[in-house]
Structure formats: C-alpha cells, structure tokens
Design a protein around this motif. Structure first.
Motif, PDB file in Angstrom:
ATOM      1  N   LYS A 132      26.426  29.442   9.192  1.00 14.43           N
ATOM      2  CA  LYS A 132      26.913  30.444  10.142  1.00 14.43           C
ATOM      3  C   LYS A 132      28.426  30.526  10.010  1.00 14.43           C
ATOM      4  O   LYS A 132      29.113  29.506   9.988  1.00 14.43           O
ATOM      5  N   SER A 170      20.954  31.860   4.765  1.00 15.12           N
ATOM      6  CA  SER A 170      19.973  30.784   4.538  1.00 15.12           C
ATOM      7  C   SER A 170      19.626  30.767   3.055  1.00 15.12           C
ATOM      8  O   SER A 170      19.272  31.803   2.478  1.00 15.12           O
ATOM      9  N   SER A 173      21.308  21.619   7.450  1.00 11.94           N
ATOM     10  CA  SER A 173      20.169  21.609   6.524  1.00 11.94           C
ATOM     11  C   SER A 173      18.880  21.530   7.326  1.00 11.94           C
ATOM     12  O   SER A 173      18.850  21.000   8.439  1.00 11.94           O
ATOM     13  N   GLU A 174      17.827  22.055   6.757  1.00 17.73           N
ATOM     14  CA  GLU A 174      16.532  22.145   7.441  1.00 17.73           C
ATOM     15  C   GLU A 174      15.426  21.706   6.500  1.00 17.73           C
ATOM     16  O   GLU A 174      15.362  22.154   5.357  1.00 17.73           O
ATOM     17  N   ASN A 212      21.394  26.347   6.059  1.00 12.21           N
ATOM     18  CA  ASN A 212      21.694  27.408   7.016  1.00 12.21           C
ATOM     19  C   ASN A 212      23.193  27.408   7.297  1.00 12.21           C
ATOM     20  O   ASN A 212      23.745  26.402   7.738  1.00 12.21           O
ATOM     21  N   GLN A 232      16.346  19.239  11.508  1.00  9.32           N
ATOM     22  CA  GLN A 232      17.592  19.849  11.077  1.00  9.32           C
ATOM     23  C   GLN A 232      18.727  18.839  11.217  1.00  9.32           C
ATOM     24  O   GLN A 232      18.707  17.996  12.115  1.00  9.32           O
ATOM     25  N   GLN A 291      25.109  35.074   9.077  1.00  8.06           N
ATOM     26  CA  GLN A 291      24.200  33.956   8.856  1.00  8.06           C
ATOM     27  C   GLN A 291      23.642  34.039   7.438  1.00  8.06           C
ATOM     28  O   GLN A 291      23.275  35.114   6.967  1.00  8.06           O
TER      29      GLN A 291
END
Length: 595
Positions: free
Chosen positions: A113, A51, A132-133, A111, A140, A49
């Motif tokens: 993964k 970010s 995206s956040e 973000n 999100q 992960q």
C-alpha cells in the motif's frame, strides 16, 4: 480533615472522568455518524494497492523473494501514488531507511500500500507499507515500511503541487510529521559529514584476531548494466527501483564473497538519487564490504553512469550502504569473519562504517520508536542531536493530531482539553490572544523569560545553544504538593516556523540527560516526555495559543487536581502567559525582521 479532602478529590475525579467519558462517547458517535454520511469505507484518493504472487523467477537461491525485486515493486507502487496526486510523471528522489522484518517465500503474496503523506512545492513524501500473505494459512506478516520522496516533473512548465488535505487521525499525524522528516532529509548529508568529522571513532584494527580475516579487496564487485526501454518510464528515465535492484544484486555478491554463504539483507540506509539516468546509459555498479560487526556487515555500493564507451567522465547517480546478516537453520545470525581493509581509502571506509552504525542505531532508536517505548530522558550528544530534535517536534505534532481530545472545562475563553489513552493522560490549554503569531512564538521561545509569567519556573539557565532552532535549558521549579525538595529539569527546546500555510509555529520540549548536569541531592529531578506550544495565526494580530503536556507519573496528581476542578492553577498560569504576551508584544521589532 485529610480523609475528607481525599474523599472530595476522589468524588471530583470520578465526576470529571465519568462526564468526560460520556462526552467522548457522544463525540465519537457524532464522528461515526459523519463518516457514515460521507460514505462508508473512506479511502485516501492517492492510495495505491499492489498485490504480487511470488513466483520462482522472483526468488533467490534460498527460495525467498529477492529484495531487489521487492524494491522494484515498492518503487512502482509509490511512483503510481505520487503520479496519481501530481497528475504528471514523477521520479524517485530519495528513500529513507528500510528495515526488513521478514523474508517472503515463493508462493506467498506481497501486498503493498502506498499513499502520499504530504505534498510540498514539487516534491511529495510517499508512505509505503509492505505485508506478506500465506494463501493456505491466511496468515499475514508485516515485512517493512518505507518512506520515499518523489519529484513531479514536466518538460515545458514548472510544477506546483496541490496540497494534501488529511482527514483521518493517521493522515493528520503523517501529514504533520512529514514536514519534520523533510527537514531532517535536507540536512542529512551535512549531518553525516559533521559527525564523521567531529566524533572520535574507536576502532579495533590493531586488537583484532587476524588469524581469520578476509581482505576487503576480495569482496570487491564491479558490474555494468545497459539501460533499456523496459528499465525506464515513459520519459526515458531509469526507474529508481530498477537501480535499487541492481545495487542489491552487486551488494549481495560482495557480502557472499566475505562469508562464503547466502546472506540476508536486513537494512538499507537512507540515500538520495543525485541525478537521473536515461535509456542508453551504461551504469557501472561497484560494491565492497566496508566493515563487519560480529553478526552483521556493511556493504557500500556506488552507481555511476556514462553515455558512450569513449567517455572518460562518469556521472555519480547515487551511493548506498546495506546491512547483511547470515542466518543459520534456526534463523539466528552467525558470527562473521573480520574484514581487513586496504590502507588509505579502505581504512577510511572501515572507520566511517563504524560511525554510520552508531548513527543508524540512533536514528532507529530515536526516530523509529513509538513515544511510549522511549525512556523519559534520552542522553543528548552531538551525534544524535538531529534525531532528538526530530523526535521532540514530531512527538508534539503527533499529540496535537490526536482525534480524541475532549473539552473538560472553559473559563473566560480559556479551554482545557484532556486526552486519555491506555498508557498516559495528556492535557492542552487553548486561548485566543491579540498578538501576532510570530511575536507570540518569539516571546515564548526564550525559556529564560518563562519565570516572568510561570510561577512553576523559579529560574531558567541556558545550558547550550545547539543551533538556531534548538537549545538546552536547566529549569528549577518550586516543590509541588507535599514535596520538600524543589524540582529541576534538563530540557531540550526545539522551535519550528511553519512549513506551509496552515501549519503552526511550534515550540517542543522534552527531557534529556547531560553529563554536566547530573541529578543532585539538592533537587528532585523531574522529567517531561512531550510538551510545548503551538501557535496558529487566526487573523491580523490574533493568534490561537495552545499548550500541550503529556503527564508523567510525578506530575499526574497535579494534573488530575486541575482537571477535576479542585485547583485553578492551570487557568491562572495561562492568564499570566496571555498578559505577558500582551505586555511585551511591541518589544520584538528587530527580531521580527529576521523571520
């Protein structure tokens, strides 16, 4: 009498579905308990992960995250996931189509993964999800999904990767379908060549309004980059993401020269890295607009490498095709000026861009769509045969990988399982047969022999042998229930041998439409969206044979009658299949030598 039969049928269905629901609940409870025992919050051991906070230095002139920067982050996360599994350095070999659904603004968080879906001999498929956040609103959005292939590399020894063991339904599905995606990648270049050579490409060069055109040569861009240590991994090979970022940069410049505005990258077509580049290499990046399509344009980018300024030979690193749009204030695509290609190579690139657009649409529609979003029958033609074959096999593999199959009945070692989901009911029959798996596969691959054991097939005609693994058949079936007309089907049959130990042999079936076999008044046209056989080798001369079928509306009443136990036709047909395999298992010695 009819009323009594109807009541009996309703009671039977109510009984079987209620008992199945109870068994399903018990099965899920058992699975949940097992998951709790194994430890809550299972996480794939290869998952990485990442970010990243989008800063002004990461953005373009519109204050949005540069796609080139996003590609660098995607490649880094995917590479870390691949190296976590391989235990050694890995390099980017290819990237599948990427469709960008949303832009990302400065101040938002990206973000990412990444996890290994499947490992082959020395290569791996890595799946990547990007979201995206917004930290202020906590909203999100999904930005894109990507599939990358990485190759493990050691300088002093060959790499043999350990296999991936999928645990969740999602992992089992991705692991199974990865083999089919790999097959499609390996034939991708030949598919493009065949389509461009055999398809008649319609263009409108002569009919276009030339009062507002841009010469393609005005969009041409050439730029050179020196590969420095920050651009490379610990072995000195240039990061694939860095090359992709440089490619996106020159492609954006070429697109801007056409539209005199700030374009938005919407898609990158599947591409392969043809060879590595190292620290000290000079990379020459060339871009030009190949064609425009009212609201979008295709930009071609080529990357070549050379070592010393005096070198005349340049190594071709890769080529890619990117699709751009220009958005207005309401995020709607604007109309673009036409492109005027140069005679010769320019006109060739122009026509090839039209063909690639058709191929992209086929690939996006057939490969990327969920099974429930596709119509039952899809038109078949040579330009989409690879993707229809892929969808045919992958749909069956996804059905097989479902976790919620429930045992409905068992008679003389033939098991009937059902699967209820929101939009469909599926069933599968399973038995052990004392026949070699390859023999069973070959015997049932020939659909022309199906009437020998399946009374639901009155006749089967081979319409077209597409290639070694795919064929199209016209099947005539007797009328079911109260129907007065017999049914007919036009079916694509795709067969696959195992990709690795533990994989099954597969025969996948789905309906297609052909202009030569249209619906006629003589028959009622039937359709199958997903059905077929899987064969697992259980021992010497012992095979587990499973038949799967996702019931279509016209077939549903027949399925539920059998599931409810009011008919034994499933059982008798599958027993006839077993006897057919046993009776003919010694007829295939020459064919077995070719597999």
């Amino acid at each position: 009498m009819i009323q009594n039969v109807g009541n009996h049928l309703r009671r039977g269905l109510s009984s079987v579905f209620s008992s199945r629901s109870a068994r399903k609940s018990a099965s899920r409870a058992e699975k949940d308990g097992g998951a709790m025992a194994a430890g809550e919050g299972y996480r794939n051991p290869t998952e990485v992960q990442m970010s990243q906070l989008v800063l002004p230095c990461h953005t373009n002139q519109r204050g949005e995250l540069s796609v080139g920067q996003l590609l660098k982050w995607i490649d880094t996360a995917a590479c870390l996931s691949a190296e976590r599994h391989a235990g050694c350095p890995c390099v980017t070999a290819s990237m599948d189509d990427i469709y960008f659904e949303h832009t990302i603004s400065v101040g938002q968080v990206v973000n990412i993964k990444a996890k290994v879906n499947r490992a082959f001999n020395s290569s791996m498929e890595v799946g990547i999800q990007v979201a995206s956040e917004d930290l202020c609103s906590e909203k999100q959005w999904s930005v894109c999904k990507a599939l990358a292939t990485f190759v493990a590399h050691r300088e002093l020894s060959r790499v043999k990767l350990k296999p991936i063991t999928p645990r969740t339904e999602e992992e089992k599905t991705e692991h199974s379908v990865a083999a089919e995606r790999r097959r499609m990648r390996l034939v991708y270049a030949d598919t493009i060549k065949d389509l461009l050579a055999n398809c008649v490409i319609q263009d409108d060069l002569e009919s276009r309004d030339c009062s507002h055109t841009v010469p393609a040569e005005k969009t041409r861009v050439e730029s050179v980059e020196l590969v420095l240590p920050p651009h490379a991994n610990h072995q000195g090979n240039t990061f694939g993401g860095q090359i992709m970022a440089w490619m996106e940069n020159v492609a954006t410049i070429a697109a801007s020269r056409l539209c005199r505005a700030h374009p938005t990258l919407k898609a990158i077509e599947m591409f392969h890295f043809r060879g590595p580049s190292q620290v000290g290499d000079r990379l020459v990046l060339k871009a030009i607009v190949n064609n425009t399509f009212k609201h979008s344009m295709e930009v071609g980018v080529c990357v070549e490498a050379y070592r010393q300024e005096a070198e005349t030979h340049r190594r071709h690193i890769n080529s890619a095709f990117m699709t751009f749009v220009v958005l207005d204030a309401d995020d709607q695509p604007q109309t673009l000026p036409w492109i005027r290609p140069q005679p010769g190579d320019g006109e060739r690139r122009y026509r090839e861009a039209s063909a690639r657009k058709k191929i992209r649409l086929d690939r996006k529609y057939i490969v990327s769509c969920k099974q429930a979003e596709m119509p039952l029958s899809v038109p078949w033609d040579p330009s989409n045969q690879v993707y229809l074959s892929y969808n045919n096999v992958s749909s069956l593999k996804m059905l097989v990988a479902k976790d919620d199959w429930v045992l409905s009945s068992e008679t003389n070692q033939i098991r009937l399982y059902t699967l209820e989901e929101d939009k469909f009911l599926a069933f599968h029959l399973e038995m052990l047969v004392h026949v070699d798996a390859t023999q069973a596969f070959l015997l049932l691959s020939d659909l022309c022999r199906r009437p020998e054991w399946d009374k639901h097939c009155r006749s089967v005609e081979l319409v077209q042998q597409v290639d070694e693994d795919d064929a199209i058949y016209h099947i005539i079936s007797p009328a079911l229930g109260g129907d007065t007309k017999p049914q007919d089907f036009v079916v694509l049959a795709s067969r696959r041998k195992p990709c690795d130990n533990g994989d099954p042999y597969v025969i996948a079936l789905r309906s297609v439409t052909l202009p030569t076999h249209r619906e006629t008044p003589e028959y009622r046209r039937g359709e199958t969206i997903c059905s077929g056989f899987c064969f697992w080798r259980e021992g010497d001369q012992l095979t587990k044979v499973s038949y799967y079928n996702q019931a279509t509306p016209g077939f549903l009443n027949y399925v539920t009658t059998n599931v409810a136990g009011l008919s034994s036709e499933f059982y008798t047909t599958f027993k006839a299949c077993e006897q057919f395999l046993l009776d003919n298992r010694n007829d295939l010695a020459p064919s077995l030598q070719t597999l």
